[in-house]
Design an enzyme around this catalytic site. Structure first.
Site, short mmCIF file in Angstrom:
data_model
loop_
_atom_site.label_atom_id
_atom_site.label_comp_id
_atom_site.label_asym_id
_atom_site.label_seq_id
_atom_site.Cartn_x
_atom_site.Cartn_y
_atom_site.Cartn_z
N ARG A 102 -1.70 1.78 11.53
CA ARG A 102 -0.89 1.35 10.41
C ARG A 102 0.28 2.29 10.12
O ARG A 102 1.30 1.89 9.58
CB ARG A 102 -1.75 1.22 9.16
CG ARG A 102 -1.13 0.21 8.25
CD ARG A 102 -1.87 -0.08 6.98
NE ARG A 102 -3.30 0.01 7.01
CZ ARG A 102 -4.08 -0.76 6.28
NH1 ARG A 102 -3.57 -1.68 5.53
NH2 ARG A 102 -5.36 -0.60 6.28
N ILE A 113 -11.44 7.85 0.79
CA ILE A 113 -12.44 6.98 0.17
C ILE A 113 -13.20 6.19 1.23
O ILE A 113 -14.42 6.01 1.16
CB ILE A 113 -11.75 6.07 -0.89
CG1 ILE A 113 -12.66 5.94 -2.12
CG2 ILE A 113 -11.42 4.72 -0.38
CD1 ILE A 113 -11.98 5.24 -3.27
N GLY A 114 -12.50 5.75 2.28
CA GLY A 114 -13.15 5.01 3.35
C GLY A 114 -14.17 5.87 4.09
O GLY A 114 -15.30 5.45 4.33
N THR A 157 -9.46 0.97 9.53
CA THR A 157 -9.50 1.15 10.98
C THR A 157 -10.46 2.24 11.35
O THR A 157 -11.25 2.13 12.29
CB THR A 157 -8.10 1.53 11.49
OG1 THR A 157 -7.15 0.66 10.89
CG2 THR A 157 -8.02 1.41 12.98
N SER A 158 -10.41 3.35 10.61
CA SER A 158 -11.26 4.47 11.00
C SER A 158 -12.73 4.10 10.87
O SER A 158 -13.56 4.56 11.66
CB SER A 158 -10.94 5.69 10.16
OG SER A 158 -11.24 5.44 8.82
N GLY A 217 -9.05 0.41 20.05
CA GLY A 217 -7.87 0.53 19.17
C GLY A 217 -6.56 0.57 19.93
O GLY A 217 -5.49 0.56 19.32
N HIS A 275 0.85 -1.20 0.00
CA HIS A 275 0.00 0.00 0.00
C HIS A 275 0.88 1.24 0.00
O HIS A 275 0.45 2.31 0.40
CB HIS A 275 -0.89 0.06 1.23
CG HIS A 275 -1.55 -1.23 1.56
ND1 HIS A 275 -1.04 -2.12 2.47
CD2 HIS A 275 -2.66 -1.79 1.05
CE1 HIS A 275 -1.84 -3.18 2.52
NE2 HIS A 275 -2.81 -3.01 1.68
P1 ADP Z 1 -6.56 2.30 7.76
O1 ADP Z 1 -5.56 2.74 8.78
O2 ADP Z 1 -7.09 0.94 8.04
O3 ADP Z 1 -6.08 2.51 6.36
P2 ADP Z 1 -8.06 4.75 7.51
O4 ADP Z 1 -7.04 5.19 6.55
O5 ADP Z 1 -9.48 4.94 7.12
O6 ADP Z 1 -7.85 3.25 7.95
O7 ADP Z 1 -7.90 5.53 8.86
C1 ADP Z 1 -6.65 5.90 9.32
C2 ADP Z 1 -6.86 6.64 10.62
O8 ADP Z 1 -7.38 5.76 11.60
C3 ADP Z 1 -5.58 7.16 11.20
O9 ADP Z 1 -5.27 8.41 10.66
C4 ADP Z 1 -5.90 7.24 12.69
O10 ADP Z 1 -6.51 8.48 13.03
C5 ADP Z 1 -6.94 6.19 12.88
N1 ADP Z 1 -6.39 5.02 13.57
C6 ADP Z 1 -5.66 4.02 13.06
N2 ADP Z 1 -5.36 3.11 14.01
C7 ADP Z 1 -5.92 3.56 15.15
C8 ADP Z 1 -5.99 3.08 16.50
N3 ADP Z 1 -5.41 1.94 16.84
N4 ADP Z 1 -6.67 3.82 17.40
C9 ADP Z 1 -7.25 4.98 17.05
N5 ADP Z 1 -7.23 5.48 15.80
C10 ADP Z 1 -6.57 4.78 14.88
#
Ligand code: ADP
Ligand code: MG
Length: 576
Positions: free
Chosen positions: A543, A403-404, A444-445, A486, A217
């Site tokens: 991540r 996008i998410g 995650t978000s 989280g 990614h």
């Molecule tokens: P992904 O990380 O699965 O690609 P997104 O890009 O939609 O999901 O979201 C990323 C955001 O999620 C990060 O900028 C952060 O704010 C939040 N995030 C990621 N991991 C955690 C966590 N463990 N606890 C709280 N917020 C988190």
């Protein structure tokens, strides 16, 4: 460049639909992904794999006899939601338990683990194996932290073969773990992929240069060099993967039997791969390895990313037998699978059950209507800022935050207005929006916004009016719930950094006697400031952790989107 798409936010759904229509011999579409179209004569342990979409043939292309039983398919580069994983697992389960397997990424771990807990609570035995083959994502003494790339194929294949040979769940889990411990990969990249509808690639590597260890990614690699010759790349791969520290426990170089998987990430051609493989084979044999059933092609891609990875799978007798066992899937076929015992599973489509909502008082229905309108405003502000959120996420994350969030906010707004139309009260509208957001957003978000809305739902009812105090208490609880879920704390550079000051300031304002719009506005300001301040933080959880210093100077995308939402809701509250 991805050239063909309709509406970018619909790309993943349309892709799943087309995939299922094209491969009806192997799969049927179920909520959350695909499951096998046929059942074996004797029930098998169900091997359910999955992850974000955009990596074809991972994951759906590997569903069929002798391999996986189902694949949960998330949005592009975003984990499937826990509901989706659970749904695919239920559709695939035949009474002998479920093995979940996926690449080791924060969002996937979160959602697959949640699904596992739900399935277990329902009496379905369920185990998980997170694949950790990428040697550049963590040091050998922290192997558990490594992420999964093309080596996931070995784990899935071995698990699927064991299931098909009648192993019980303990046995399937054991061989999957064993394969995981004996699989090592490394990748290089020349250019990044461009997501459907995006104007820019997710990341770029300077012209003429090659990034070593770069993730699928766009997670940064370890080093960068000039692009070597094909032989030079083969030498680099073999040298790094045969480093003493990367020989799996219990294996020895001399006389080892190893499956090599040379994987193109999207826009490197088969011919180039064969040239590289020619030298890999020569070098590996000179090192004393015997190459078994080599695989050269595309096994785990990243759209049109130009990159190559090499995986070495260190066999023993049992692993070799399982690797070579017949399998028949849309994208991976080996041996000749005896289809005689298979029977077709009727594709009953996705049933649209008659919907109804719990009865609600008029006051609560009024509140529900206002909540639905607020969610509409949230959808609009996210739509407007989606590109920018994606760009910030691409710097230190994987570029899918825009996008998410767009998919999540749209689904929540749509669901909210649907249930309001059925007469839902405040609790029902928030709970329905929570599920819709988490299911559709992935990532995650998405899960965390599901947690926020679900916690708020638990603080209001379908009977009485919604008070400012309930909202204040609900947001404080949501902030705790997000941290519990989280495991991130303030300072870890996540949306927690904006949520904690937001809920704190809101509670403080309400306790001091301010009305809701006033207290909310002050809280939204605090969240905006805190989100900006995340630019100075180093990532701690989530991540972005593997990206280290790259993230410095850039705010956290999840904190930025949370502040945007808080501000928009605040200005709507002030208007009404
Ligand atoms: P992904 O990380 O699965 O690609 P997104 O890009 O939609 O999901 O979201 C990323 C955001 O999620 C990060 O900028 C952060 O704010 C939040 N995030 C990621 N991991 C955690 C966590 N463990 N606890 C709280 N917020 C988190
Ligand atoms: Mg992301």
């Amino acid at each position: 460049m991805t050239r063909l798409w309709n509406e970018p936010a619909d790309f993943a759904d349309e892709m799943v639909d087309g995939f299922a229509r094209a491969n009806g011999r192997w799969v049927r579409k179920v909520y959350g992904g695909v499951s096998r179209a046929t059942a074996s004569a004797d029930p098998e342990v169900a091997v359910v794999i999955g992850g974000g979409s955009g990596h074809y043939p991972a994951f759906a292309g590997l569903v069929g006899p002798g391999l996986a039983h189902g694949a949960a398919m998330g949005n592009l580069f975003a984990s499937p939601s826990a509901h989706q994983v659970e749904s695919v697992a239920r559709a695939s389960h035949r009474g002998r338990g479920v093995l979940l397997s996926y690449g080791n990424y924060a969002g996937d771990v979160l959602h697959f683990t949640e699904a596992q807990e739900t399935l277990r609570a329902d009496g379905i035995d369920c185990r998980s194996v997170a694949v950790i083959d990428d040697i550049f994502s963590a040091a050998p003494d922290e192997i558990e932290k490594r992420r999964g790339i093309a080596g996931d194929l070995t784990v899935f294949k071995v698990a699927g073969a064991a299931a098909s040979l009648g192993y019980d769940l303990d046995g399937v889990e054991r061989v999957a773990q064993h394969a995981n411990r004996r699989t090592r990969s490394m990748g290089v990249a020349f250019t990044g992929c461009t997501m459907p509808g995006a104007a820019e690639p997710l990341f770029s590597v300077p012209e003429g240069r090659m990034a070593i260890g770069l993730g699928i990614h766009g997670e940064p690699g370890l080093a960068e060099t000039a692009i070597p010759s094909a032989n030079g790349l083969a030498e680099l791969f073999v040298e790094r993967l045969l480093d003493e520290a990367e020989i799996p426990e219990g294996a020895r170089k001399s006389g080892a039997r190893v499956v090599p998987i040379l994987n193109g990430l999207g826009s490197v051609k088969s011919e180039e791969l064969f040239v590289v493989f020619s030298r890999i084979a020569e070098l590996a044999e000179a090192e004393g390895l015997t190459l078994v059933d080599p695989q050269v092609g595309e096994f785990c891609t990243s759209f049109d990313m130009a990159g190559v990875s090499l995986t070495l799978f260190w066999l023993d007798d049992e692993l070799e037998r399982l690797w070579l066992a017949p399998a028949d899937t849309p994208a991976f076929r080996t041996g000749s699978f005896d289809a005689a015992g298979l029977s077709a599973i009727a594709d009953d489509g996705e049933q649209a059950a008659e919907r109804s909502v719990p009865a609600a008082s008029e006051e609560s229905r009024d509140a529900a209507q206002r909540i639905a309108a607020l969610l509409g405003a949230v959808r609009d502000v996210i739509d407007e800022h989606a590109d920018e959120l994606g760009r910030i996420d691409a710097i230190a994350g994987d570029g899918d935050h825009g996008i998410g969030m767009k998919r999540g906010a749209r689904a929540a707004a749509e669901e909210a207005s649907a249930v309001v139309g059925l007469g839902a009260g405040a609790r029902t509208v928030l709970a329905s929006a929570a599920d819709a957001w988490a299911d559709r957003a992935g990532g995650t978000s998405g899960a965390l916004w599901g947690v926020i809305l679900r916690t708020l739902a638990a603080h209001v009812t379908d009977d009485a009016r919604v008070s400012p105090e309930q909202l204040g208490a609900g947001l404080s609880a949501a902030s705790d719930a997000v941290m519990a879920y989280g495991k991130a704390q303030v300072g870890d550079k996540t949306l927690v950094d904006a949520l904690v000051p937001f809920s704190g300031k809101l509670a403080e304002g309400l306790a001091g006697g301010a009305d809701l719009p006033t207290a909310w506005e002050a809280a939204a300001k605090a969240a905006t400031k805190a989100a900006e301040d995340t630019a100075d933080l180093m990532p701690g959880k989530g991540r972005a952790r593997s990206h280290g210093e790259k993230a410095l100077g850039v705010p956290d995308p999840g904190a930025v989107s949370l502040a945007l939402i808080a501000t928009t809701v605040g200005s709507k509250l002030a208007q009404s």
